[in-house]
Write an enzyme that holds these catalytic residues in place. Structure first.
Site, PDB file in Angstrom:
ATOM      1  N   ASP A  94       4.242  15.126 -28.334  1.00  0.00           N
ATOM      2  CA  ASP A  94       3.289  16.128 -27.854  1.00  0.00           C
ATOM      3  C   ASP A  94       3.882  16.803 -26.638  1.00  0.00           C
ATOM      4  OD1 ASP A  94       1.174  16.004 -29.625  1.00  0.00           O
ATOM      5  OD2 ASP A  94       0.459  14.124 -28.741  1.00  0.00           O
ATOM      6  N   ARG A 133     -15.731  35.433 -14.015  1.00  0.00           N
ATOM      7  CA  ARG A 133     -16.077  36.839 -14.197  1.00  0.00           C
ATOM      8  C   ARG A 133     -15.029  37.748 -13.553  1.00  0.00           C
ATOM      9  NH1 ARG A 133     -18.595  40.581 -11.604  1.00  0.00           N
ATOM     10  NH2 ARG A 133     -19.032  39.239  -9.826  1.00  0.00           N
TER      11      ARG A 133
END
Lengths: 690, 556
Positions: free
Chosen positions: A309, A383
């Site tokens: 991995d 945001r």
């Protein structure tokens, strides 16, 4: 090197790496060694069985016709058998202490079982069956193996892993498995039992480290067949020698023939074969890896493909700032300053890495709280996708390209073409660009430059992969990243291949494909969705932190949960096989010298010409034969530390390994007994035994 | 010995080596093509129809083995019948019917590619037996060797084939028709050109130089001589074998015959390499064989020319038992080659070799006939030893043993171990019986160490299907005819059965690709390892006995 290698000493590896045998170890193993001398126990090892039958035979001969020589040979033949059983007992003894400490965790506890109705009943932990649901609160011992179905708790697993830091176990996800015998430190969890009492993970661990469930591995069995056939050949050679010798007027005493036989058959490797196998498993245990079968350890030596991995194995697992690329007309120091200011409010690992980078590259130390008067930190939000700081006359921002670009354009500034080019180049290389911009007073904002974030490859990985390649092992990096990023990291780390945007199904398919081509595959994994791949792989190392499904599916469990460990597992597998081969070669090579000791001793009286073969100039026929027998017994004990420790192994190509080991153990095996037998002969003569 | 003698000795070895170097590739490639071609010749089709066999059926190893054993049994019965009835059949040239023990021995001897001869060819075997019985077996017994090698090679080359290893009948017929027959025709022509006779004459009275008369037998000698060498058979038309002037008239035919007996055994490793898909592996096998052969030639030549011992020293060379037309060097070359291959033809009496020379010839056989061994059997014998070497030392590269892309686990090593055990068991037990029982002791000509060498040589020769005789030992007795017959049968067919079983196992197994981590089996290091394992395993088995025979003789 992985960090886990340097992890603190654990209970499992509490025993010192016994490179030298202590007298205490030998004494402790003696009772078990004596038990091992029963013919029934030796029946599985034909080489040793023949030695024992020979020893019994010479005992009868010595009683019937007592002589100093006959008794000396008899005593040493029995000692040979004892040395052999002692070797195995010592190897097994090293697991006994570990088993004892594990057994302590298996003590009977009271479990609070929740019945289907919802009320809890107190029951002994040994009565729990699969499917039972139990409640465990802080301070209580988890009564059995299971999965957390409700709640989250910190658990002390040091009894098994030796790691003192508690781990978090929670319902759902890949951290849900708990092990019986571990202790809940805080909170309360509800556990569904997945293994009946007596078949828990700890039970299996105990069986493994004690070697009580040890079965011979396929290669061990095959090697035993070859050793048996060599024994038969030598049996034939010795039994038929008497008619030939009688014809030549040099009939031999039966004691001498038995001595010859025992010296010729491969007693050294026959005696050490089990010890090598047990010690191999033990070496894994010392690295906190539990192999569920010896077969898996052997398969590890044969592995052709290693699936690794990316995250946590090859890279540190998070993106880090790697370089600063100033925009046109901006000084690098200015960009560094802006990068640092804008990262002060950024608590993410990426943000911290920017601070580290500017400190290392530009000597900008971190500014202390309150150093910047009137500074107002602008934290990162999903945001705005920017972070930064507002100073009295200066505003600095850092963030995603689109967010910062918008911020600059809004203030009336422009973003230069060179910045766009830099951003594209970083993206193309698989990295992540962060743009830094500032606005002084009311002037339009301008871009200072770009921070290059990338996955940082752990130190030394490239060398490790080079070493693996030299051993003929191909490494495949498995990652969820897109192919572009994946290839960039693969190139940097030096792996041979990548599997990008990998799903568990892709992983399984890749393993199947490799296996169809006749290759053996090793991998590690932790999640439930890794289970099929772990089961399919020839060597599947499950992380101890993983789910019980993953641990069931793999054939090894790494208690440290360190994915890099699979590389070490491969090396241990190879070392085990090399040790076996080295001692086999050594054992057979020894015979050459033994012939030079025994043949002239046997025949020189009747056929004086043959005394020229006595190249070692041994004192007398009796001393020569006795010396060979003594050497044969002592070499077992002498090589036991090597069998337990394993031969020195440096990753290199098969050709290089063969050359080196042939020289060391083949040629060494020819020469060593010449020296050894001569020395023993001198000693035997000096002491006056013969 | 003079400088000219040494130069001649070196020159003839160089000629042999040069010819083999030039021929082993094209010939090896040719055999590989023959064995893997899908086409049948018209002549071959007729043969298959006659034998009622399907040449295209891909046989399992067990079927392959049964076909082989059935064919061999039929051959034994046919030869037995011919030998018993030859006095009532045409072209008997006065040869009587053989007694049952003798007929059995001859039949087994030629079917097993041994060609041990307890009899004198000129008095005991008529032309019909020689031509339709013995010569035919010289072809097909060699072809059987090639067939087994081909099956083993297919075992390595194939992957997941459920034990299918090819077709025995097509391997047998093609090896005979497309390989051995054309070679034999060419060789026979060359031999006739060199002066070897080829006729069907019965005995002719000739007047000798001293004025006496001698009845000289004619016969189809060149045709039999060619395949005798090419098929590593060794059964001479005449008792004196290749020392007889009709079989081997000049030093040139002598060199030619040495070339012929080494030709196919040194080409077949190449065939094996091509068939398993890695020519380097064939080269490594050939190099191992070549190393052992060269060592043996050097040792024998030194022993015969330098002649350790009182008489040879005085005579300036060990000329006893040598044909003066050839001298010691040519005899030594022939002796090393005939025992290194499982031929057993002789151009000198091995009983009269010097002690170390005779010992070297004996060791050559005890190696299991792998230097370079019999046709086909040399390669499969060496492959079996290679597997032992891989098993003993191969673990030292850190992988479980594998050879030519196949993992070697318990079933494989069991078959290999039994195969390696067979020959020492036959030779040692047989030798012990012969040296203990009165019937065995009765045959020994010389007492002492040399007598032991005679017995060991006979058993080694039979057990390894060599067929050369040391001489001295009278083996034309029911005891030796039976014992040596058993030794030949076991020594030939038990390893064949085990090797075919191994081929079947290998064919079923999946092929493992080679990587940098795989034990390289084509490198000089491995060749050295293989030579060492061959010498050590064999050495350790036979050293005690050898030390009582040839070693004592050498040291006397």
């Amino acid at each position: 090197m992985s960090t886990a290698l340097a992890s603190p000493p654990t209970t499992v590896r509490a025993q010192p790496m016994g490179s030298a045998l202590s007298g205490r170890q030998l004494a402790a193993a003696l009772p078990s060694a004596l038990r091992g001398m029963s013919p029934r126990a030796l029946w599985d090892s034909p080489v040793l069985f023949v030695v024992e039958v020979g020893a019994a035979f010479t005992t009868v001969l010595a009683v019937a016709e007592p002589s100093r020589f006959a008794w000396a040979i008899t005593a040493w033949l029995w000692l040979t058998v004892l040395c052999a059983t002692l070797a195995e007992a010592v190897a097994e003894g090293r697991g006994k202490a570990q088993a004892a400490s594990l057994r302590a965790t298996l003590r009977e506890t009271t479990a609070r079982r929740r019945s289907p109705g919802g009320e809890t009943v107190q029951v002994p932990s040994s009565t729990l069956v699969v499917g039972d649901v139990v409640l465990v609160s802080a301070g209580e011992t988890i009564p059995g193996d299971g999965d957390v179905v409700e709640g989250v708790a910190s658990v002390d697993e040091s009894a098994i892993t030796g790691e003192s830091a508690p781990v978090i176990r929670e319902s759902g996800g890949d951290r849900s498995a708990v092990t019986g015998g571990t202790v809940v430190l805080s909170d309360e969890i509800v556990v569904r039992i997945t293994a009946p009492a007596g078949q828990t993970f700890v039970d299996r661990m105990i069986a493994l480290v004690e070697g009580s469930e040890r079965q011979r591995t396929p290669n061990e069995v095959a090697l035993n067949v070859l050793l048996t056939s060599l024994t038969i050949v030598f049996l034939l050679a010795v039994v038929t020698l008497q008619p030939f010798a009688s014809y030549s007027g040099a009939a031999q005493s039966l004691v001498v023939l038995v001595a010859l036989l025992v010296c010729l058959i491969p007693t050294t490797i026959g005696a050490l074969l089990s010890a090598i196998g047990i010690a191999g498993m033990d070496r894994l245990v010392r690295r906190n890896v539990l192999a569920m079968s010896g077969r898996a350890v052997e398969a590890a030596g044969d592995v052709d493909v290693l699936l690794l991995d990316k995250t946590g194995t090859i890279t540190f697992g998070n993106r880090q700032a790697a370089e600063l690329l100033p925009a046109a007309g901006v000084d690098a120091a200015e960009l560094a300053d802006g990068a640092q200011l804008s990262s002060m409010a950024d608590e993410t690992p990426e943000g911290r890495s920017v601070l580290v980078l500017v400190k290392e590259r530009f000597g900008l130390r971190e500014r202390a709280d309150g150093e910047l008067v009137g500074a107002e930190l602008v934290p990162f939000t999903a945001r705005t996708r920017m972070s930064g700081v507002d100073l009295s006359d200066r505003r600095v921002r850092k963030g995603a390209t689109s967010a910062v670009t918008t911020w600059v354009l809004t203030s009336g500034g422009v973003v230069g073409a060179d910045v766009g080019a830099t951003v594209d180049a970083i993206s193309a290389s698989g990295g992540t660009p962060l743009v830094v911009a500032e606005q002084r007073g009311q002037a339009p904002a301008r871009v200072l430059g770009v921070i290059h974030l990338k996955d940082v490859v752990k130190d030394g990985m490239r060398e490790r992969f080079d070493a693996l390649r030299a051993m003929g092992i191909r490494t495949v990096m498995v990652t969820g990243d897109n192919p572009l990023t994946a290839r960039a990291i693969a190139a940097e780390a030096g792996v041979d291949d990548v599997l990008a945007e990998a799903t568990p199904e892709d992983k399984l398919a890749l393993i199947r494909r490799e296996q169809e081509g006749g290759r053996l595959v090793a991998m590690c994994g932790d999640g439930t969705n890794d289970a099929p791949a772990l089961a399919q792989a020839d060597v599947g190392v499950a992380m101890n932190t993983g789910t019980s499904a993953a641990k069931e599916a793999g054939n090894m469990v790494d208690l440290d949960s360190n994915p890099t460990k699979v590389i070490e597992v491969v090396e241990i597998g190879k070392q085990l096989l090399i040790t076996r081969g080295a001692l086999t070669t050594f054992s057979v090579a020894n015979d050459v010298a033994k012939y030079f000791a025994i043949l002239p001793a046997m025949f020189a009286v009747a056929i004086p010409q043959l005394s020229v073969l006595n190249v070692m100039r041994l004192h007398s026929p009796e001393s020569a034969i006795l010396s060979a027998v003594v050497f044969n017994a002592l070499v077992i004990v002498g090589l036991l530390p090597l069998a337990l420790r394993g031969v020195r192994y440096t990753p290199s190509s098969a050709s290089a390994l063969l050359r080196r080991n042939l020289l060391l153990y083949g040629l060494g095996g020819v020469i060593a007994p010449f020296v050894g037998i001569k020395l023993i002969d001198l000693l035997v003569t000096l002491v006056g035994i013969i | 010995m003079s400088a000219v003698q040494v130069l001649t000795a070196v020159a003839q070895v160089l000629i042999v080596v040069a010819v083999l170097a030039a021929t082993h590739r094209p010939l090896g490639d040719h055999v590989a093509r023959v064995l893997s071609s899908p086409r049948h010749l018209r002549l071959e089709r007729a043969g298959y129809r006659l034998m009622r066999v399907d040449p295209d059926a891909d046989q399992r190893w067990s079927t392959y083995l049964l076909s082989l054993l059935g064919f061999s049994l039929a051959s034994v019965l046919l030869l037995f019948g011919l030998a018993r009835l030859q006095d009532r059949l045409p072209l008997d040239v006065g040869a009587p019917s053989m007694d049952p023990a003798g007929a059995w021995n001859v039949a087994v001897s030629f079917v097993t590619n041994t060609n041990w001869q307890w009899y004198s060819g000129e008095t005991a075997a008529g032309h019909l037996l020689q031509m339709t019985g013995l010569t035919v077996q010289n072809f097909v017994s060699a072809a059987v060797g090639i067939a087994v090698m081909a099956a083993l090679a297919r075992g390595f080359a194939r992957s997941g084939e459920r034990g299918r290893v090819g077709n025995f009948w097509s391997d047998l017929v093609r090896s005979t028709v497309r390989v051995l027959l054309p070679l034999a025709v060419l060789a026979a022509i060359a031999l006739i050109a060199g002066g070897v006779i080829q006729n069907l004459h019965a005995h002719t009275d000739v007047t000798t130089l001293t004025g006496g008369t001698q009845a000289a037998l004619g016969g189809p000698v060149a045709s039999q001589e060619a395949i005798k060498e090419l098929g590593t058979n060794g059964g001479g038309f005449f008792n004196a074998n290749s020392a007889h002037p009709f079989e081997n008239p000049t030093p040139w035919t002598n060199v030619l015959e040495v070339v012929l007996l080494l030709l196919v055994p040194f080409a077949l490793p190449r065939t094996f390499g091509v068939l398993v898909g890695d020519k380097r592996q064939g080269t490594a096998i050939a190099a191992t064989m070549g190393g052992l052969w060269a060592t043996s030639v050097a040792l024998l030549t030194w022993a015969e020319m330098a002649g350790p011992g009182l008489v040879p020293q005085a005579a300036g060379g060990a000329m006893e038992g040598k044909e003066v037309r050839f001298g010691e060097a040519a005899s030594a070359l022939f002796a090393a080659s005939t025992t290194g291959t499982s031929t057993g033809a002789v151009n000198a009496m091995h009983d009269s070799l010097t002690a170390p020379g005779g010992g070297a010839a004996l060791v050559n056989m005890l190696l299991g006939e792998v230097a370079p061994g019999g046709v086909g059997s040399g390669v499969y014998g060496m492959v079996v030893l290679a597997i032992v070497a891989v098993f003993l030392a191969g673990l030292m590269v850190g992988r479980t043993p594998e050879y030519l892309g196949k993992k070697l686990a318990r079933p494989e090593i069991t078959l290999v171990a039994l195969s390696v055990l067979t020959m020492p068991a036959v030779v040692l037990v047989g030798g012990a019986l012969a040296i203990t029982l009165p019937a065995g002791l009765a045959g020994i000509q010389e007492p002492g160490a040399h007598g032991l060498s005679e017995v060991m040589y006979a058993l080694a020769s039979a057990g390894n299907n060599n067929g050369s005789a040391f001489g001295g030992l009278s083996t034309g007795t029911p005891f030796y005819e039976t014992l040596l017959g058993m030794a030949m049968l076991i020594g030939r067919f038990v390893p064949i059965a085990l090797v075919l079983a191994l081929a079947g196992r290998l064919a079923s197994a999946r092929r493992v690709p080679a990587t940098a981590g795989t034990l390289p089996t084509h490198t000089p290091v491995f060749v050295g390892l293989l030579v060492t394992v061959t010498l050590v395993v064999v050495g350790l088995t036979f050293v005690p006995v050898l030390s009582l025979g040839p070693v004592v003789e050498s040291l006397s």
